[in-house]
Design a protein around this motif. Sequence first.
Motif, PDB file in Angstrom:
ATOM      1  N   THR A  30       0.806  -1.222   0.000  1.00  0.00           N
ATOM      2  CA  THR A  30       0.000   0.000   0.000  1.00  0.00           C
ATOM      3  C   THR A  30       0.840   1.272   0.000  1.00  0.00           C
ATOM      4  N   PRO A  38      -3.294   0.268  -7.728  1.00  0.00           N
ATOM      5  CA  PRO A  38      -3.233   0.947  -6.430  1.00  0.00           C
ATOM      6  C   PRO A  38      -4.112   0.222  -5.407  1.00  0.00           C
ATOM      7  N   ASP A  40      -5.596   0.012  -1.163  1.00  0.00           N
ATOM      8  CA  ASP A  40      -5.862   0.612   0.141  1.00  0.00           C
ATOM      9  C   ASP A  40      -6.258  -0.486   1.100  1.00  0.00           C
ATOM     10  N   LEU A  51      -8.011  -5.663   1.384  1.00  0.00           N
ATOM     11  CA  LEU A  51      -7.597  -4.475   0.641  1.00  0.00           C
ATOM     12  C   LEU A  51      -8.570  -4.225  -0.505  1.00  0.00           C
ATOM     13  N   ARG A  52      -8.656  -2.963  -0.902  1.00  0.00           N
ATOM     14  CA  ARG A  52      -9.441  -2.575  -2.075  1.00  0.00           C
ATOM     15  C   ARG A  52      -8.482  -2.005  -3.088  1.00  0.00           C
ATOM     16  N   GLY A  53      -8.805  -2.254  -4.344  1.00  0.00           N
ATOM     17  CA  GLY A  53      -7.952  -1.720  -5.393  1.00  0.00           C
ATOM     18  C   GLY A  53      -8.683  -1.647  -6.708  1.00  0.00           C
TER      19      GLY A  53
END
Length: 91
Positions: A30, A38, A40, A51-53
Motif C-alpha cells: 500500500t 493501487p 488501500d 484491501l481494495r484496489g
Amino acid sequence: MPTPFIPFTMRATVREDHKRSFRTDIERLTGGHRGWAPLDVVKSTNTQAVLRGAIAQSVHTATDASLARYLQDRFVTDNDIHLDLTVCIGR
C-alpha cells in the motif's frame, strides 16, 4: 480512448513460512507507487488483510481466480511478496 479500470476487493493471508514479513509486506503493497494496481487497506490483522484496489481491464480480470493468480505472481516478481490471495472483482 481511456482504459477502463476494474475495482476489486482482495483478502491477503499470510503464508506459514512468511509470518515475520507479513505486516511489512502489507505496508509495501500500500505504501509504494503502484500505477498498475493501487491498493488501500480496509482491515488488517497479523495474519490477514482486506484491501481494495483497481486494475486495468485485461484478460487477467476475466474471473476472480485469474485476477488472484495474476496479482500473486506479480507481487512475487515485482516485490518478492508471498501471500495467499482471494479476490472479488467489482466489490
